[in-house]
Design a protein around this motif. Structure first.
Motif, PDB file in Angstrom:
ATOM      1  N   LEU A  10       6.143   8.354   0.586  1.00  0.00           N
ATOM      2  CA  LEU A  10       6.345   7.937  -0.800  1.00  0.00           C
ATOM      3  C   LEU A  10       6.462   9.105  -1.754  1.00  0.00           C
ATOM      4  N   HIS A  11       6.203  10.292  -1.263  1.00  0.00           N
ATOM      5  CA  HIS A  11       6.185  11.424  -2.189  1.00  0.00           C
ATOM      6  C   HIS A  11       7.482  12.190  -2.109  1.00  0.00           C
ATOM      7  N   LEU A  12       7.832  12.805  -3.199  1.00  0.00           N
ATOM      8  CA  LEU A  12       9.045  13.621  -3.242  1.00  0.00           C
ATOM      9  C   LEU A  12       8.642  15.069  -3.439  1.00  0.00           C
ATOM     10  N   GLU A  71      13.526  17.853  -3.432  1.00  0.00           N
ATOM     11  CA  GLU A  71      14.090  16.512  -3.290  1.00  0.00           C
ATOM     12  C   GLU A  71      14.237  15.857  -4.655  1.00  0.00           C
ATOM     13  N   ARG A  72      13.300  16.128  -5.530  1.00  0.00           N
ATOM     14  CA  ARG A  72      13.372  15.516  -6.844  1.00  0.00           C
ATOM     15  C   ARG A  72      14.535  16.081  -7.632  1.00  0.00           C
ATOM     16  N   GLU A  73      14.744  17.374  -7.499  1.00  0.00           N
ATOM     17  CA  GLU A  73      15.886  17.966  -8.221  1.00  0.00           C
ATOM     18  C   GLU A  73      17.199  17.419  -7.702  1.00  0.00           C
ATOM     19  N   ALA A  74      17.280  17.285  -6.374  1.00  0.00           N
ATOM     20  CA  ALA A  74      18.522  16.750  -5.806  1.00  0.00           C
ATOM     21  C   ALA A  74      18.750  15.329  -6.275  1.00  0.00           C
ATOM     22  N   LYS A  75      17.660  14.576  -6.381  1.00  0.00           N
ATOM     23  CA  LYS A  75      17.801  13.187  -6.823  1.00  0.00           C
ATOM     24  C   LYS A  75      18.265  13.134  -8.266  1.00  0.00           C
TER      25      LYS A  75
END
Lengths: 300, 385
Positions: free
Chosen positions: A240-242, A246-250
């Motif tokens: 469940l964690h980013l 991964e958050r930047e890519a999202k």
């Protein structure tokens, strides 16, 4: 907290057990309120008057008003001094003739009263005494009444104890470890969350209260420090964690139908009526904005 | 009583349909009997009392419980003639709020109130009722409250589902200004509303003397007095149709606080097999009979966590119509559980009545949690468990 128990008024329930007795705490609180200048009435049912007064010095003994129900509980000797109506009659009499000023009533033992009286009658009497400010027809301002009741909780089932604790404004449960006594104080204020606190203390030989730090002082509301807070994401089979990458890519992903924020706000704003309809068009990355008609290339 | 009224209304509407058809002379149906001329006949008309509305499912006349979220969970509201039993939470913090919202709703709608308590004077209870949020401010304050408590994650504007940004977090179906109202728990009701209302109070220590003898197997004297009081009010003010009410018909809202506690003289909280263990169940039976034959609705709060004999709780649940249990998280291990950190407790809907129906009106969601925000008491679906 322990020394300001009586300032709240109402019924204060002292629950003790065989290992941690509560009469010395009762006497300490009685001494404290006598020194504050309040009127103190004692209903002694379980121990004799001499035993109760033992340990108090003379000026405190002079301030205590003692109603003795130990020597002659059923009034067989028919003397004039005995108050009619037994202990409950004495309680009601104290209510009625109280002068303006705070009053403390110590019930030497609520357990004795519970064993001799029906529980409902006792509850009604305690409620009437401790809520005396709502007494009708009494125009004079009556001081607050505190009732200190000593309850031996091992003598009774959960029913009477539960009924009395629901009536009580403050509940003090005595316990302790390794020779050090503690009082777990649960304070119920009307329409507010109950607060609880544990206070370590000891009673000195002259019945004054000595508050101590004790092995550990806890004053959090009901949280057990040994159990860590439950984390719901520990045993899942998916992640469940980013991570940061991964958050930047999202965030940088271009969505296929990306409306601009002005268009979003225009659509979200509730409009009273729609006079004209608007077409919002934003060219996609793959859009060809060529104005030529592709049919021109046909060779017919 | 309410069912008869709605049957009559059915006939009334068919009559009007026939009337319009016969005007166009295309049908041979004849209206039977002279129709009441004018609108002041109260026979086959739908009873239109302020603050009530007929249920869309079974035609029962409903009153609001004071919390629109609770109304929705109960299928539109509380049916007239029924009892709403609230099982109190352990420290009795949230059930008085529901009780007071019910009474405040009665005052706002102009219903007659009957407040019975053994613990507090009914006049003091009425002074502490929450203030109603008026129509123009209510939606604004409600939205404000919803958005003030947003968690940091949800502050990010939604990128894909952006149309749902303005959707309120709680479903509140259409609330007309005449039926359910929102209440502000931090303010008191204005004094003039209380004075303009018609209320009756029953405070047990005033009404009963302590030297009454109790016969075995009968009702506790406190209960007998309360039933007599309720019966007198219903009869004198004509809620059961015995004295024709000259003014417009009204609804009686009865509120009984802490029923079954030792302060009422009942020992079911003190002992497992007391001498009067049937007293409470008999009281509820007689009370329901009184309610069924009058235009009244009743709310009762009961400390069921103190009742020692569990069969009494089962009987009490069967004898009431709607039963709701409140379980607060204070003092339990769920208080520190991060799953429940937004909420103050759980609401259990234990029973919903089947009134003139074969099935009852259950809502789809069973996991409900409540929280008392600074002003409002909200009930939300607990999505976690």
């Amino acid at each position: 907290m322990l020394d300001s128990l009586l300032s709240l008024g109402g019924l204060v329930l002292l629950r003790d057990s065989v290992e941690w007795e509560g009469r010395s705490l009762l006497k300490a609180l009685v001494k404290k309120s006598a020194l504050c200048g309040e009127q103190v009435h004692i209903l002694g049912c379980e121990v004799s008057e001499e035993e109760f007064r033992e340990g108090f010095d003379s000026d405190i003994n002079n301030r205590l008003v003692y109603h003795d129900f130990f020597r002659d509980p059923l009034n067989w000797s028919k003397t004039e001094e005995a108050l009619p109506g037994g202990p409950l009659g004495a309680l009601r009499a104290i209510c009625k003739r109280t002068d303006p000023g705070p009053v403390t009533i110590a019930l030497d033992s609520l357990s004795w009263l519970l064993l001799h009286l029906p529980c409902t009658t006792l509850c009604q009497a305690l409620h009437a005494v401790s809520h005396q400010d709502a007494c009708p027809g009494d125009s004079s301002p009556v001081g607050k009444v505190s009732v200190l009741g000593l309850l031996h909780e091992e003598l009774h089932g959960p029913g009477p104890v539960g009924a009395l604790s629901s009536l009580a404004q403050t509940e003090v449960t005595l316990g302790g470890t390794k020779g050090q006594a503690s009082a777990h104080i649960l304070c119920r204020r009307p329409r507010q969350r109950p607060t609880d606190q544990t206070q370590w203390f000891s009673i000195l030989p002259d019945f004054s209260l000595d508050l101590q730090e004790g092995p550990s002082v806890e004053s959090q509301p009901y949280s057990d420090p040994h159990i860590p807070p439950v984390d719901p994401t520990t045993h899942l089979t998916f992640n469940l964690h980013l991570s940061k990458k991964e958050r930047e890519a999202k965030d940088s992903l271009i969505l296929p139908f990306q409306f601009s924020s002005e268009k979003q706000q225009a659509l979200l704003r509730p409009r009273p009526g729609q006079a004209t309809s608007h077409i919002f068009y934003e060219p996609d990355a793959y859009d060809d904005l060529d104005q030529e008609d592709p049919d021109d290339d046909l060779d017919i | 009583m309410a069912a008869v009224a709605t049957c009559g209304s059915g006939a009334g509407t068919t009559g009007s349909a026939v009337a319009t058809a016969s005007k166009s002379n295309v049908t041979s149906f004849q209206r039977r009997g002279p129709r009441a001329s004018g609108t002041n006949d109260s026979g086959p008309r739908l009873v239109s009392i302020a603050g009530t509305r007929p249920s869309v499912r079974n035609g029962q006349l409903l009153v609001s419980t004071g919390l629109p979220a609770l109304d929705q969970l109960l299928g539109g509201g509380l049916a007239i003639g029924t009892v709403l039993l609230i099982e109190e939470d352990k420290y009795n913090i949230y059930s008085p709020l529901l009780f007071k919202c019910f009474l405040a709703e009665g005052i706002v709608n102009g219903h007659t109130l009957l407040v019975a308590s053994a613990k507090e004077d009914p006049a003091n209870i009425l002074q502490e009722l929450p203030a109603p949020l008026l129509d123009d401010n209510s939606k604004k304050e409600f939205d404000e409250d919803v958005y003030n408590h947003k968690t940091p994650e949800s502050n990010i504007k939604m990128k894909i589902a952006w149309r749902y940004q303005l959707l309120p977090k709680m479903e509140i179906g259409p609330v007309s200004s005449r039926f359910g109202h929102y209440y502000d728990a931090s303010k008191r009701i204005p004094q003039e509303l209380i004075e303009a209302s018609n209320w009756h109070g029953f405070f047990l220590p005033e009404k009963i003397s302590s030297t009454l003898k109790v016969e075995p197997c009968s009702l506790t004297p406190g209960y007998i007095k309360l039933l007599q009081f309720i019966q007198n009010i219903i009869y004198e003010e004509g809620f059961d149709g015995s004295n024709p009410q000259k003014k417009q018909r009204n609804v009686l809202r009865i509120g009984i606080q802490n029923l079954g506690s030792p302060l009422w003289g009942d020992d079911i909280c003190c002992a497992e097999n007391g001498s009067n263990s049937h007293s409470l169940t008999k009281f509820l039976y007689v009370l329901r009979g009184l309610l069924r034959t009058s235009l009244s609705a009743c709310i009762i709060t009961m400390p069921t966590h103190l009742i020692q004999n569990k069969t009494i709780i089962a009987r009490v649940t069967n004898l009431s119509d709607t039963v709701i249990g409140l379980e607060s998280f204070i003092g339990s291990e769920r208080e520190t559980n991060p799953l429940y950190k937004d909420y103050h407790g759980l609401i259990h809907i234990r029973q919903i009545p089947r009134l003139n129906n074969l099935i009852c009106d259950e809502s789809d969601v069973k996991d409900l949690a409540f929280k008392l925000k600074r002003k409002l008491f909200t009930i939300e679906v607990d999505f976690i468990s």
